[in-house]
Write an enzyme that holds these catalytic residues in place. Structure first.
Site, PDB file in Angstrom:
ATOM      1  N   PHE A 157       0.837  -1.223   0.000  1.00 22.51           N
ATOM      2  CA  PHE A 157       0.000   0.000   0.000  1.00 22.51           C
ATOM      3  C   PHE A 157       0.866   1.265   0.000  1.00 22.51           C
ATOM      4  CE2 PHE A 157      -3.052  -2.667   2.806  1.00 22.51           C
ATOM      5  CZ  PHE A 157      -3.618  -3.264   1.700  1.00 22.51           C
ATOM      6  N   GLU A 246       0.920  13.802   9.320  1.00 23.35           N
ATOM      7  CA  GLU A 246       0.349  12.963   8.269  1.00 23.35           C
ATOM      8  C   GLU A 246      -1.168  12.866   8.419  1.00 23.35           C
ATOM      9  OE1 GLU A 246      -0.094   9.061   8.495  1.00 23.35           O
ATOM     10  OE2 GLU A 246       0.648   8.490   6.510  1.00 23.35           O
TER      11      GLU A 246
HETATM   12  C1  LIG Z   1      -5.047   4.530  -0.323  1.00 25.60           C
HETATM   13  C2  LIG Z   1      -4.044   4.085   0.694  1.00 25.60           C
HETATM   14  C3  LIG Z   1      -2.769   4.606   0.683  1.00 25.60           C
HETATM   15  C4  LIG Z   1      -1.826   4.188   1.618  1.00 25.60           C
HETATM   16  N1  LIG Z   1      -0.558   4.703   1.567  1.00 25.60           N
HETATM   17  C5  LIG Z   1       0.375   4.241   2.425  1.00 25.60           C
HETATM   18  C6  LIG Z   1       1.719   4.701   2.334  1.00 25.60           C
HETATM   19  O1  LIG Z   1       2.060   5.552   1.511  1.00 25.60           O
HETATM   20  N2  LIG Z   1       2.633   4.181   3.182  1.00 25.60           N
HETATM   21  C7  LIG Z   1       2.305   3.236   4.112  1.00 25.60           C
HETATM   22  O2  LIG Z   1       3.183   2.815   4.852  1.00 25.60           O
HETATM   23  N3  LIG Z   1       1.034   2.784   4.228  1.00 25.60           N
HETATM   24  C8  LIG Z   1       0.070   3.259   3.409  1.00 25.60           C
HETATM   25  N4  LIG Z   1      -1.222   2.808   3.502  1.00 25.60           N
HETATM   26  C9  LIG Z   1      -1.539   1.795   4.490  1.00 25.60           C
HETATM   27  C10 LIG Z   1      -2.273   2.342   5.697  1.00 25.60           C
HETATM   28  O3  LIG Z   1      -1.414   3.100   6.485  1.00 25.60           O
HETATM   29  C11 LIG Z   1      -2.831   1.117   6.418  1.00 25.60           C
HETATM   30  O4  LIG Z   1      -3.886   0.632   5.620  1.00 25.60           O
HETATM   31  C12 LIG Z   1      -3.292   1.444   7.802  1.00 25.60           C
HETATM   32  O5  LIG Z   1      -2.189   1.662   8.628  1.00 25.60           O
HETATM   33  C13 LIG Z   1      -4.144   0.304   8.382  1.00 25.60           C
HETATM   34  O6  LIG Z   1      -3.460  -0.897   8.298  1.00 25.60           O
HETATM   35  P1  LIG Z   1      -4.146  -2.205   7.682  1.00 25.60           P
HETATM   36  O7  LIG Z   1      -4.722  -1.856   6.357  1.00 25.60           O
HETATM   37  O8  LIG Z   1      -3.160  -3.304   7.752  1.00 25.60           O
HETATM   38  O9  LIG Z   1      -5.366  -2.499   8.628  1.00 25.60           O
HETATM   39  P2  LIG Z   1      -5.336  -3.251  10.026  1.00 25.60           P
HETATM   40  O10 LIG Z   1      -4.286  -2.685  10.905  1.00 25.60           O
HETATM   41  O11 LIG Z   1      -5.292  -4.725   9.771  1.00 25.60           O
HETATM   42  O12 LIG Z   1      -6.751  -2.852  10.585  1.00 25.60           O
HETATM   43  C14 LIG Z   1      -7.961  -3.403  10.037  1.00 25.60           C
HETATM   44  C15 LIG Z   1      -9.132  -2.732  10.735  1.00 25.60           C
HETATM   45  O13 LIG Z   1      -9.072  -2.985  12.139  1.00 25.60           O
HETATM   46  C16 LIG Z   1      -9.073  -1.760  12.871  1.00 25.60           C
HETATM   47  N5  LIG Z   1      -8.171  -1.881  14.018  1.00 25.60           N
HETATM   48  C17 LIG Z   1      -6.862  -2.226  14.018  1.00 25.60           C
HETATM   49  N6  LIG Z   1      -6.379  -2.211  15.262  1.00 25.60           N
HETATM   50  C18 LIG Z   1      -7.383  -1.834  16.074  1.00 25.60           C
HETATM   51  C19 LIG Z   1      -7.494  -1.618  17.482  1.00 25.60           C
HETATM   52  N7  LIG Z   1      -6.446  -1.775  18.301  1.00 25.60           N
HETATM   53  N8  LIG Z   1      -8.693  -1.249  17.980  1.00 25.60           N
HETATM   54  C20 LIG Z   1      -9.768  -1.086  17.155  1.00 25.60           C
HETATM   55  N9  LIG Z   1      -9.711  -1.256  15.812  1.00 25.60           N
HETATM   56  C21 LIG Z   1      -8.540  -1.627  15.283  1.00 25.60           C
HETATM   57  C22 LIG Z   1      -8.555  -0.710  11.903  1.00 25.60           C
HETATM   58  O14 LIG Z   1      -9.041   0.595  12.209  1.00 25.60           O
HETATM   59  C23 LIG Z   1      -9.130  -1.206  10.581  1.00 25.60           C
HETATM   60  O15 LIG Z   1     -10.456  -0.766  10.420  1.00 25.60           O
HETATM   61  C24 LIG Z   1      -2.181   3.226   2.599  1.00 25.60           C
HETATM   62  C25 LIG Z   1      -3.483   2.709   2.623  1.00 25.60           C
HETATM   63  C26 LIG Z   1      -4.396   3.128   1.686  1.00 25.60           C
HETATM   64  C27 LIG Z   1      -5.792   2.547   1.736  1.00 25.60           C
END
Ligand SMILES: Cc1cc2nc3c(=O)[nH]c(=O)nc-3n(C[C@H](O)[C@H](O)[C@H](O)COP(=O)(O)OP(=O)(O)OC[C@H]3O[C@@H](n4cnc5c(N)ncnc54)[C@H](O)[C@@H]3O)c2cc1C
Length: 292
Positions: A157, A246
């Site tokens: 991502f 950010e």
């Molecule tokens: C369009 C886009 C651009 C991006 N660009 C970048 C980038 O440039 N660089 C980069 O490093 N990353 C990037 N990301 C990644 C983004 O930072 C991650 O998607 C984000 O950190 C969430 O991680 P995950 O998708 O693994 O979700 P997860 O961490 O697996 O979470 C899944 C769901 O569970 C919820 N959740 C997780 N932990 C908890 C908790 N403790 N309590 C309650 N709810 C919780 C989250 O809110 C989410 O709804 C991008 C993502 C997108 C969609």
């Protein structure tokens, strides 16, 4: 109500708005289809000084304040493409500011001029297939080997990851402890051409197509020791400091983009005539706008 913005900010807003209307809005449809923004836009943004609003003047930046960035984000978000604004603000505010905060003088001299001119497009590499919100869970690791670190692992991502030039990468240089999992993370400046770095996939998204999103693979990727950013093992703390900016900038983009999405149909309702009067005269449609 207290006015946050000065007359200088208002002038800046006017000039960014003019630029966006003239040089971005006419092309966003094409860039969304192509799944990227062209290098020419990066260079134009650099030429007019918008990529370095807050960077110190000694490196070619504008030396402005955070409200200049707020103005920039608000106006970029009005270009009617979430992807264009997001890509550009990832470069200006969600990656490169770590360089001014934690970079050595040599790192700043080497990279900042290109970042400010639009020659060097930046990306932030934290997220991995197994670690997103839980930043302490990252597993990509760097092992010291002479005057290089060898980086191995995967990132996912990553905005600007496909066509970008410089990655601000978070990796493990040491193990964490069960009660202090965030220890042992470090930040590196990784150039696109580094041996062992591959863009493994350009990812499809539901929207924001103009901002390219990558999966990256590192296989003993060679990163010179002088590209360690900040202190070894303090990467988590360094990242945490910058992630405030950010999140704020991402929120500004979302709010301003939503405001534009409302302004456009409101204007259309006033212009569009039906049954001898503007659509805006219809009470049912006014109720819908009020609900929004
Ligand atoms: C369009 C886009 C651009 C991006 N660009 C970048 C980038 O440039 N660089 C980069 O490093 N990353 C990037 N990301 C990644 C983004 O930072 C991650 O998607 C984000 O950190 C969430 O991680 P995950 O998708 O693994 O979700 P997860 O961490 O697996 O979470 C899944 C769901 O569970 C919820 N959740 C997780 N932990 C908890 C908790 N403790 N309590 C309650 N709810 C919780 C989250 O809110 C989410 O709804 C991008 C993502 C997108 C969609």
């Amino acid at each position: 109500m207290r006015e946050l913005f000065t007359s200088d900010h208002q002038l800046l807003r006017k000039s960014i708005r003019g630029f966006v209307e003239k040089e971005i809005v006419p092309h966003v449809g094409e860039w969304e289809q192509e799944g990227r923004i062209p290098k020419t836009l990066w260079r134009r943004l650099g030429e007019v000084g918008f990529l370095g609003l807050e960077f110190p003047a000694e490196y070619g930046g504008g030396g402005g304040d955070f409200l200049s960035t707020v103005v920039f984000a608000e106006e970029m978000a009005r270009c009617r493409s979430g992807g264009v604004g997001f890509s550009v603000l990832v470069h200006t505010d969600m990656s490169s500011p770590w360089l001014t905060r934690y970079g050595t003088e040599a790192q700043k001299r080497k990279y900042l001029p290109g970042i400010i001119s639009g020659e060097t497009v930046c990306a932030l590499g934290i997220t991995e297939p197994g670690a997103g919100s839980d930043m302490a869970g990252i597993a990509t690791r760097a092992v010291r080997s002479g005057d290089h670190y060898l980086v191995t692992g995967n990132k996912i991502f990553i905005t600007n990851g496909v066509y970008g030039d410089l990655y601000f990468l978070a990796v493990r240089t040491g193990p964490g402890r069960p009660e202090r999992r965030h220890e042992g993370i470090s930040m590196f400046l990784v150039e696109r051409a580094s041996p062992g770095l591959q863009v493994s996939r350009k990812l499809d998204k539901m929207g924001m197509w103009a901002s390219d999103t990558a999966e990256l693979a590192f296989q003993e990727c060679r990163v010179p020791v002088e590209n360690l950013l900040g202190e070894e093992g303090r990467g988590f703390q360094q990242l945490a400091v910058g992630l405030q900016r950010e999140r704020l900038v991402a929120a500004i983009l979302a709010l301003s983009g939503a405001a534009q999405a409302l302004d456009d149909p409101v204007a259309y309702r006033r212009e569009r005539q039906a049954f001898g009067e503007p659509l805006a005269a219809r009470q049912a449609l006014r109720h819908r706008v009020a609900d929004l």
